[in-house]
Design an enzyme around this catalytic site. Structure first.
Site, mmCIF file in Angstrom:
data_model
loop_
_atom_site.group_PDB
_atom_site.id
_atom_site.type_symbol
_atom_site.label_atom_id
_atom_site.label_comp_id
_atom_site.label_asym_id
_atom_site.label_seq_id
_atom_site.Cartn_x
_atom_site.Cartn_y
_atom_site.Cartn_z
ATOM 1 N N HIS A 158 42.717 45.415 6.037
ATOM 2 C CA HIS A 158 42.711 46.743 5.430
ATOM 3 C C HIS A 158 44.126 47.214 5.154
ATOM 4 O O HIS A 158 45.099 46.627 5.606
ATOM 5 C CB HIS A 158 41.945 47.741 6.310
ATOM 6 N N HIS A 190 37.366 55.658 5.354
ATOM 7 C CA HIS A 190 38.202 54.452 5.323
ATOM 8 C C HIS A 190 37.309 53.239 5.139
ATOM 9 O O HIS A 190 36.139 53.245 5.534
ATOM 10 C CB HIS A 190 38.995 54.341 6.633
ATOM 11 N N CYS A 211 43.254 51.989 0.948
ATOM 12 C CA CYS A 211 42.174 51.210 1.561
ATOM 13 C C CYS A 211 41.123 50.752 0.545
ATOM 14 O O CYS A 211 40.799 49.573 0.455
ATOM 15 C CB CYS A 211 41.535 51.951 2.730
#
Length: 157
Positions: free
Chosen positions: A133, A121, A71
């Site tokens: 993402h 994240h 990520c």
């Protein structure tokens, strides 16, 4: 040659994200994460386009591109290509950004997912409640709706 027949050749010459932002069949294509050439002038919208161009790239823990990403590797890579530097991890990226409210978020802002005070994240805001993402092992870079209210927003300076 019709406009529809020209699309494949445009995709191969301009790249998927670029070609999808150009006029097609006499109009323009509007899709989250794909911005017009005028909006592409800012590093944030350039980073958004770069992330969108990586659609389908596999997730790999610790990867920073150009073919595989985790990520924060995707956000790091995208902003680096757009001329901005970010630290390596999602938490460090959050600490470096200007924190903004959901009401002030714009295309290309970072979206940080958190549990309590811990960021776990990050993605790039694509508009309409969606982010680009690299989710997790076994998945690929994709456009996805933000699935929780436990998010913070940050603007790369």
């Amino acid at each position: 040659m019709t406009a529809l027949n020209r699309v494949p050749s445009l995709l191969s010459r301009a790249g998927t994200a670029s070609a999808l932002t150009i006029a097609a069949v006499g109009g323009s294509i509007a899709a989250p994460g794909l911005v017009s050439d005028a909006a592409a002038a800012t590093p944030a919208t350039k980073a958004l386009q770069i992330a969108a161009s990586k659609k389908g790239s596999p997730y790999k823990y610790g990867a920073e591109g150009p073919r595989r990403f985790d990520c924060s590797g995707l956000t790091l890579y995208s902003f680096k290509k757009a001329g901005k530097s970010l630290p390596r991890t999602a938490a460090a990226q959050y600490n470096k950004t200007k924190h903004i409210s959901a009401g002030n978020r714009t295309l290309g802002d970072l979206v940080f997912f958190h549990s309590g005070s811990s960021v776990y994240h990050v993605g790039i805001y694509a508009g309409k409640g969606k982010i680009w993402h690299s989710p997790k092992t076994g998945e690929t870079v994709k456009l996805e709706k933000i699935w929780t209210k436990s998010v913070w927003y940050g603007r790369v300076r």
